[in-house]
Design a protein around this motif. Sequence first.
Motif, PDB file in Angstrom:
ATOM      1  N   LYS A  16       0.890  -1.076   0.070  1.00 30.87           N
ATOM      2  CA  LYS A  16      -0.091  -0.048  -0.051  1.00 30.87           C
ATOM      3  C   LYS A  16       1.024   1.357   0.011  1.00 30.87           C
ATOM      4  O   LYS A  16       0.402   2.257  -0.678  1.00 30.87           O
ATOM      5  N   GLY A  17       1.966   1.201   0.771  1.00 33.93           N
ATOM      6  CA  GLY A  17       2.892   2.299   0.821  1.00 33.93           C
ATOM      7  C   GLY A  17       3.494   2.716  -0.653  1.00 33.93           C
ATOM      8  O   GLY A  17       3.536   3.999  -0.988  1.00 33.93           O
ATOM      9  N   ALA A  18       3.810   1.561  -1.457  1.00 32.65           N
ATOM     10  CA  ALA A  18       4.468   1.920  -2.801  1.00 32.65           C
ATOM     11  C   ALA A  18       3.195   2.603  -3.465  1.00 32.65           C
ATOM     12  O   ALA A  18       3.393   3.581  -4.349  1.00 32.65           O
ATOM     13  N   LEU A  19       1.965   2.069  -3.378  1.00 33.30           N
ATOM     14  CA  LEU A  19       0.775   2.483  -4.283  1.00 33.30           C
ATOM     15  C   LEU A  19       0.778   3.894  -3.961  1.00 33.30           C
ATOM     16  O   LEU A  19       0.465   4.605  -4.879  1.00 33.30           O
ATOM     17  N   TYR A  20       0.456   4.212  -2.579  1.00 33.68           N
ATOM     18  CA  TYR A  20       0.292   5.817  -2.389  1.00 33.68           C
ATOM     19  C   TYR A  20       1.197   6.791  -2.657  1.00 33.68           C
ATOM     20  O   TYR A  20       1.308   7.769  -2.596  1.00 33.68           O
ATOM     21  N   HIS A  21       2.710   6.073  -2.824  1.00 38.05           N
ATOM     22  CA  HIS A  21       3.724   6.755  -3.324  1.00 38.05           C
ATOM     23  C   HIS A  21       3.591   7.139  -4.859  1.00 38.05           C
ATOM     24  O   HIS A  21       3.651   8.360  -5.085  1.00 38.05           O
ATOM     25  N   HIS A  22       3.183   6.330  -5.483  1.00 34.60           N
ATOM     26  CA  HIS A  22       2.864   6.728  -7.082  1.00 34.60           C
ATOM     27  C   HIS A  22       1.804   7.184  -7.450  1.00 34.60           C
ATOM     28  O   HIS A  22       1.366   8.012  -8.332  1.00 34.60           O
ATOM     29  N   PHE A  23       0.467   6.967  -6.750  1.00 34.57           N
ATOM     30  CA  PHE A  23      -0.691   7.553  -6.965  1.00 34.57           C
ATOM     31  C   PHE A  23      -1.320   8.230  -5.522  1.00 34.57           C
ATOM     32  O   PHE A  23      -1.534   7.788  -4.633  1.00 34.57           O
ATOM     33  N   GLY A  24      -1.796   9.441  -5.700  1.00 28.63           N
ATOM     34  CA  GLY A  24      -2.136  10.092  -4.457  1.00 28.63           C
ATOM     35  C   GLY A  24      -3.618   9.662  -4.206  1.00 28.63           C
ATOM     36  O   GLY A  24      -3.844   9.668  -2.734  1.00 28.63           O
ATOM     37  N   SER A  25      -4.401   9.073  -4.873  1.00 30.83           N
ATOM     38  CA  SER A  25      -5.507   8.261  -4.387  1.00 30.83           C
ATOM     39  C   SER A  25      -6.098   7.413  -5.112  1.00 30.83           C
ATOM     40  O   SER A  25      -5.515   7.175  -6.378  1.00 30.83           O
ATOM     41  N   LYS A  26      -7.112   6.588  -4.888  1.00 28.41           N
ATOM     42  CA  LYS A  26      -7.657   5.519  -5.615  1.00 28.41           C
ATOM     43  C   LYS A  26      -8.206   6.118  -6.861  1.00 28.41           C
ATOM     44  O   LYS A  26      -8.058   5.459  -8.262  1.00 28.41           O
ATOM     45  N   THR A  27      -8.676   7.179  -6.841  1.00 31.33           N
ATOM     46  CA  THR A  27      -9.369   8.179  -8.027  1.00 31.33           C
ATOM     47  C   THR A  27      -8.179   8.336  -9.034  1.00 31.33           C
ATOM     48  O   THR A  27      -8.454   8.417 -10.335  1.00 31.33           O
ATOM     49  N   ALA A  28      -7.072   8.802  -8.496  1.00 33.79           N
ATOM     50  CA  ALA A  28      -5.961   9.032  -9.192  1.00 33.79           C
ATOM     51  C   ALA A  28      -5.349   8.077 -10.094  1.00 33.79           C
ATOM     52  O   ALA A  28      -5.096   8.079 -11.359  1.00 33.79           O
ATOM     53  N   LEU A  29      -5.694   6.926  -9.427  1.00 31.40           N
ATOM     54  CA  LEU A  29      -5.044   5.603  -9.970  1.00 31.40           C
ATOM     55  C   LEU A  29      -5.985   5.276 -11.332  1.00 31.40           C
ATOM     56  O   LEU A  29      -5.709   4.906 -12.014  1.00 31.40           O
ATOM     57  N   GLY A  30      -7.350   5.410 -10.887  1.00 36.45           N
ATOM     58  CA  GLY A  30      -8.268   5.284 -11.853  1.00 36.45           C
ATOM     59  C   GLY A  30      -8.114   6.196 -13.049  1.00 36.45           C
ATOM     60  O   GLY A  30      -8.231   5.652 -14.171  1.00 36.45           O
ATOM     61  N   TYR A  31      -7.813   7.580 -12.906  1.00 37.83           N
ATOM     62  CA  TYR A  31      -7.728   8.443 -13.974  1.00 37.83           C
ATOM     63  C   TYR A  31      -6.329   7.913 -14.699  1.00 37.83           C
ATOM     64  O   TYR A  31      -6.595   8.005 -16.044  1.00 37.83           O
ATOM     65  N   LYS A  86     -15.071  13.300 -18.161  1.00 39.48           N
ATOM     66  CA  LYS A  86     -14.124  14.400 -18.895  1.00 39.48           C
ATOM     67  C   LYS A  86     -13.130  13.319 -19.803  1.00 39.48           C
ATOM     68  O   LYS A  86     -12.880  13.611 -21.012  1.00 39.48           O
ATOM     69  N   ARG A  87     -12.275  12.723 -19.079  1.00 45.87           N
ATOM     70  CA  ARG A  87     -11.264  11.689 -19.785  1.00 45.87           C
ATOM     71  C   ARG A  87     -12.054  10.820 -20.903  1.00 45.87           C
ATOM     72  O   ARG A  87     -11.573  10.761 -21.983  1.00 45.87           O
ATOM     73  N   LEU A  88     -13.151   9.982 -20.572  1.00 46.39           N
ATOM     74  CA  LEU A  88     -13.534   9.257 -21.316  1.00 46.39           C
ATOM     75  C   LEU A  88     -14.301   9.849 -22.568  1.00 46.39           C
ATOM     76  O   LEU A  88     -14.154   9.233 -23.609  1.00 46.39           O
ATOM     77  N   GLN A  89     -14.910  11.212 -22.191  1.00 44.62           N
ATOM     78  CA  GLN A  89     -15.492  11.861 -23.259  1.00 44.62           C
ATOM     79  C   GLN A  89     -14.503  12.260 -24.321  1.00 44.62           C
ATOM     80  O   GLN A  89     -14.579  12.016 -25.518  1.00 44.62           O
ATOM     81  N   GLN A  90     -13.171  12.548 -23.698  1.00 40.30           N
ATOM     82  CA  GLN A  90     -12.014  12.865 -24.658  1.00 40.30           C
ATOM     83  C   GLN A  90     -11.650  11.988 -25.647  1.00 40.30           C
ATOM     84  O   GLN A  90     -11.512  12.076 -27.031  1.00 40.30           O
ATOM     85  N   ILE A  91     -11.543  10.676 -25.001  1.00 41.58           N
ATOM     86  CA  ILE A  91     -11.293   9.321 -25.913  1.00 41.58           C
ATOM     87  C   ILE A  91     -12.388   9.206 -26.929  1.00 41.58           C
ATOM     88  O   ILE A  91     -12.142   8.751 -27.925  1.00 41.58           O
ATOM     89  N   LEU A  92     -13.673   9.255 -26.636  1.00 38.48           N
ATOM     90  CA  LEU A  92     -14.792   9.081 -27.340  1.00 38.48           C
ATOM     91  C   LEU A  92     -14.802   9.902 -28.385  1.00 38.48           C
ATOM     92  O   LEU A  92     -15.051   9.906 -29.565  1.00 38.48           O
TER      93      LEU A  92
END
Lengths: 205, 205
Positions: free
Chosen positions: A45-60, A126-132
């Motif tokens: 978990k420590g590594a994950l939260y080092h690379h991504f600020g939150s679960k949402t950021a990981l999803g983005y 917004k991100r998905l719309q851009q891809i579409l």
Amino acid sequence: MNQPARRQPDRTRQTLLECAFEEMHRSGFRAASLDAILESSGVTKGALYHHFGSKTALGYAVVEEVVRPWVEASWRPVLEAGDCIAAAVAVCQELTRQRTVRAIEYGCPFNNLINEMSPVDEGFRKRLQQILDDWREGIVAALRKGQAQGVVRADVVAEDAAAFIISAVEGCVGMAKSKRSREFLESGMRGLIAYLETLRSRSSR
Amino acid sequence: MNQPARRQPDRTRQTLLECAFEEMHRSGFRAASLDAILESSGVTKGALYHHFGSKTALGYAVVEEVVRPWVEASWRPVLEAGDCIAAAVAVCQELTRQRTVRAIEYGCPFNNLINEMSPVDEGFRKRLQQILDDWREGIVAALRKGQAQGVVRADVVAEDAAAFIISAVEGCVGMAKSKRSREFLESGMRGLIAYLETLRSRSSR
DNA sequence: CAGCGTTCATACTGGTTGGTATGTAACGAG
DNA sequence: CTCGTTACATACCAACCAGTATGAACGCTG
């Protein structure tokens, strides 16, 4: 053995993205468990939260760095082909043929994310719309090129046809999730191919 | 005032179903909070668990008793009309016209549930598949009738066209969720209507 | 080799959620 | 009126989950 103490931050990040993508593909984003991602990736978990600020950021990041290239790659043949209709038909056939029953059940990650996340998270939307938008623009350009070449009928409204084709593909893959068999997907795709053929100009038949 | 101490078990159950449907429409099934349903319905947890054995059982009941009639009602005009193509076009136009921006964001409950629940819950999958099968059979019957009447071209494969039409509709509504405006939905629907017209036999134009 | 920022590891927490145990009041049968 | 069943109400619980605090080991720089 994988190097036990060696550090490879870029590789750690990439592993995380890929495992998160798979977990999100299986369970959706909100039901995706960080613990499950950590277990399948062998990261803490420590590594994950080092690379991504939150679960949402990981999803983005998954959307931008995994889903987007995946969508773009699947339709590149159509954009680059000489006969865009023939290329689109080929992509549709490939889409059904190489798809396992497992893949049919889980559907298209892009479609899944739009349906799940667009209404509840503006960042995802917004991100998905851009891809579409990019995807649609690509199809529009391919159709226009086809019209210039005389392959596609001149009275086809490229924007409408592009939105319709994308929707139909995603719709077929989505509806097929409720069926165990490949039958619905193949049937819907035959309908789509029949439609694509109606876009062809008489002179190019 | 609503009767404070009077009991109306059937009405309680119905209220629960409707509020659960709306909450599921907004948040999806898994993210739907029982507490939110209880609050919006003014029912207590004890009452809910008296009527439904579990959250899953409530979800199944929503599918059978709310989603199914809703899907059936939306396409009945096509099945009963004289000219099934004209009726389908009318339904498509109505689908976009009366839809608020809010409704565009949240999409189609049926499509949402298939995409969310089919891969992760067999009970949902079977019930949703049954609705899809019935819907498709209805369209197939309408197309066959149209062929007998000479309205629909004889070389149209009814099963393929039905699967394709349903997929396209749900795909359009689904993709439009990622857009804020009505434009994509309208554009995709124009594409669909253009397709529907290609099904018409030359003699009936 | 010294020092420091990067990269990871572990343990813990607060909040939410579905579900349950227990109690009570309405209601219909007799 | 009595009594058992139906229909609710309230309080509580165990599980899970995202996020955090703290610290340690790596590895580059000077």
